[in-house]
Design a protein around this motif. Sequence first.
Motif, mmCIF file in Angstrom:
data_model
loop_
_atom_site.group_PDB
_atom_site.id
_atom_site.type_symbol
_atom_site.label_atom_id
_atom_site.label_comp_id
_atom_site.label_asym_id
_atom_site.label_seq_id
_atom_site.Cartn_x
_atom_site.Cartn_y
_atom_site.Cartn_z
ATOM 1 N N PRO A 1 0.836 -1.205 0.000
ATOM 2 C CA PRO A 1 0.000 0.000 0.000
ATOM 3 C C PRO A 1 0.871 1.255 0.000
ATOM 4 O O PRO A 1 1.999 1.235 0.487
ATOM 5 C CB PRO A 1 -0.800 -0.109 1.301
ATOM 6 C CG PRO A 1 -0.050 -1.067 2.152
ATOM 7 C CD PRO A 1 0.733 -1.964 1.240
ATOM 8 N N THR A 2 0.329 2.308 -0.550
ATOM 9 C CA THR A 2 1.033 3.583 -0.576
ATOM 10 C C THR A 2 0.301 4.572 0.315
ATOM 11 O O THR A 2 -0.884 4.831 0.115
ATOM 12 C CB THR A 2 1.089 4.138 -2.021
ATOM 13 O OG1 THR A 2 1.758 3.191 -2.852
ATOM 14 C CG2 THR A 2 1.823 5.453 -2.060
ATOM 15 N N HIS A 3 1.019 5.070 1.295
ATOM 16 C CA HIS A 3 0.493 6.097 2.193
ATOM 17 C C HIS A 3 1.558 7.159 2.354
ATOM 18 O O HIS A 3 2.747 6.864 2.385
ATOM 19 C CB HIS A 3 0.201 5.557 3.600
ATOM 20 C CG HIS A 3 -0.871 4.543 3.677
ATOM 21 N ND1 HIS A 3 -2.203 4.841 3.577
ATOM 22 C CD2 HIS A 3 -0.812 3.208 3.855
ATOM 23 C CE1 HIS A 3 -2.917 3.746 3.692
ATOM 24 N NE2 HIS A 3 -2.096 2.737 3.861
ATOM 25 N N ILE A 4 1.127 8.391 2.520
ATOM 26 C CA ILE A 4 2.022 9.454 2.948
ATOM 27 C C ILE A 4 1.948 9.480 4.472
ATOM 28 O O ILE A 4 0.866 9.412 5.048
ATOM 29 C CB ILE A 4 1.586 10.812 2.373
ATOM 30 C CG1 ILE A 4 1.760 10.830 0.854
ATOM 31 C CG2 ILE A 4 2.360 11.953 3.038
ATOM 32 C CD1 ILE A 4 1.163 12.057 0.187
ATOM 33 N N VAL A 5 3.100 9.565 5.126
ATOM 34 C CA VAL A 5 3.155 9.753 6.571
ATOM 35 C C VAL A 5 3.644 11.180 6.802
ATOM 36 O O VAL A 5 4.639 11.596 6.207
ATOM 37 C CB VAL A 5 4.092 8.738 7.246
ATOM 38 C CG1 VAL A 5 4.197 9.015 8.747
ATOM 39 C CG2 VAL A 5 3.606 7.312 6.993
ATOM 40 N N THR B 1 -8.420 9.246 4.298
ATOM 41 C CA THR B 1 -8.578 7.985 3.585
ATOM 42 C C THR B 1 -9.060 8.153 2.150
ATOM 43 O O THR B 1 -9.333 7.169 1.472
ATOM 44 C CB THR B 1 -9.526 7.049 4.358
ATOM 45 O OG1 THR B 1 -10.745 7.747 4.647
ATOM 46 C CG2 THR B 1 -8.886 6.601 5.668
ATOM 47 N N GLY B 2 -9.129 9.387 1.698
ATOM 48 C CA GLY B 2 -9.527 9.628 0.317
ATOM 49 C C GLY B 2 -8.325 9.933 -0.558
ATOM 50 O O GLY B 2 -7.362 10.559 -0.135
ATOM 51 N N ILE B 3 -8.367 9.458 -1.770
ATOM 52 C CA ILE B 3 -7.370 9.844 -2.771
ATOM 53 C C ILE B 3 -7.949 11.054 -3.483
ATOM 54 O O ILE B 3 -9.109 11.059 -3.892
ATOM 55 C CB ILE B 3 -7.111 8.691 -3.765
ATOM 56 C CG1 ILE B 3 -6.501 7.492 -3.014
ATOM 57 C CG2 ILE B 3 -6.198 9.141 -4.901
ATOM 58 C CD1 ILE B 3 -6.369 6.238 -3.860
ATOM 59 N N VAL C 1 -4.091 17.179 -11.637
ATOM 60 C CA VAL C 1 -3.744 15.979 -12.396
ATOM 61 C C VAL C 1 -3.205 14.866 -11.501
ATOM 62 O O VAL C 1 -3.632 13.716 -11.580
ATOM 63 C CB VAL C 1 -2.684 16.323 -13.487
ATOM 64 C CG1 VAL C 1 -2.259 15.078 -14.238
ATOM 65 C CG2 VAL C 1 -3.228 17.379 -14.433
ATOM 66 N N THR C 2 -2.276 15.209 -10.642
ATOM 67 C CA THR C 2 -1.580 14.226 -9.821
ATOM 68 C C THR C 2 -2.467 13.691 -8.702
ATOM 69 O O THR C 2 -3.094 14.466 -7.982
ATOM 70 C CB THR C 2 -0.315 14.862 -9.189
ATOM 71 O OG1 THR C 2 0.456 15.461 -10.217
ATOM 72 C CG2 THR C 2 0.518 13.832 -8.451
ATOM 73 N N ASP C 3 -2.531 12.359 -8.567
ATOM 74 C CA ASP C 3 -3.276 11.746 -7.476
ATOM 75 C C ASP C 3 -2.449 11.784 -6.198
ATOM 76 O O ASP C 3 -1.289 11.375 -6.184
ATOM 77 C CB ASP C 3 -3.604 10.277 -7.788
ATOM 78 C CG ASP C 3 -4.751 10.129 -8.768
ATOM 79 O OD1 ASP C 3 -5.610 11.026 -8.824
ATOM 80 O OD2 ASP C 3 -4.788 9.113 -9.486
ATOM 81 N N VAL C 4 -3.059 12.274 -5.111
ATOM 82 C CA VAL C 4 -2.435 12.263 -3.792
ATOM 83 C C VAL C 4 -2.953 11.024 -3.075
ATOM 84 O O VAL C 4 -4.159 10.851 -2.927
ATOM 85 C CB VAL C 4 -2.784 13.533 -2.993
ATOM 86 C CG1 VAL C 4 -2.209 13.460 -1.593
ATOM 87 C CG2 VAL C 4 -2.298 14.772 -3.732
ATOM 88 N N PRO C 5 -2.052 10.147 -2.616
ATOM 89 C CA PRO C 5 -2.518 8.924 -1.939
ATOM 90 C C PRO C 5 -3.067 9.226 -0.549
ATOM 91 O O PRO C 5 -3.004 10.360 -0.063
ATOM 92 C CB PRO C 5 -1.244 8.072 -1.837
ATOM 93 C CG PRO C 5 -0.124 9.038 -1.899
ATOM 94 C CD PRO C 5 -0.602 10.203 -2.722
ATOM 95 N N THR C 6 -3.599 8.194 0.088
ATOM 96 C CA THR C 6 -4.084 8.348 1.450
ATOM 97 C C THR C 6 -2.932 8.788 2.348
ATOM 98 O O THR C 6 -1.761 8.586 2.027
ATOM 99 C CB THR C 6 -4.698 7.037 1.959
ATOM 100 O OG1 THR C 6 -3.725 6.002 1.864
ATOM 101 C CG2 THR C 6 -5.922 6.663 1.147
#
Length: 160
Positions: free
Chosen positions: A4-8, A72-74, A81-86
């Motif tokens: 999974p990809t998350h930003i901390v 919890t939303g992308i 344009v760029t998707d920001v991960p959860t």
Amino acid sequence: MAWPTHIVAAGGFAENEQGDILLVKTHDGGWVFPGGQVEVGENLVDALIREIKEESGIDVTVSQLIGVYSNTGIHKWYDGVTDVPTKVMFDFICKPVGGELCTSEETSEVMWVAKEKVLDWITQPAIRTRYQAYLDYDGNTRYMDYVTGDTFEVNLDRTV
């Protein structure tokens, strides 16, 4: 298997001896309390100290954890344009211990604001909600799950 990809990230409420709160104005997101992403190999506290120094010029010590937040939303970045991960964010109370207010590549303005006036400056719903949690802090750590994007929706709000 895909990991999974998350930003901390970590955020800091730096309050000076006069009771003022450190705010920074980002180029894209307006006024916020300082903080940012934890880099690979970095712990939360070191990341927060670095981010506050980079964004504001202020040196801090980090005291207690007051909130943990899951976005919890992308959603789309400011470029549309760029998707920001959860994202998982940890908010801490900080004490300024030195440095001089200055802007950076990430910030266009920095200032100390009276604690009761901060919400006059912050417009982003998630940032306002997290600042209100700081104002309401009673010694219990808050956990909140929310979604940002076209709207702001809180899915869970409790203490842990």
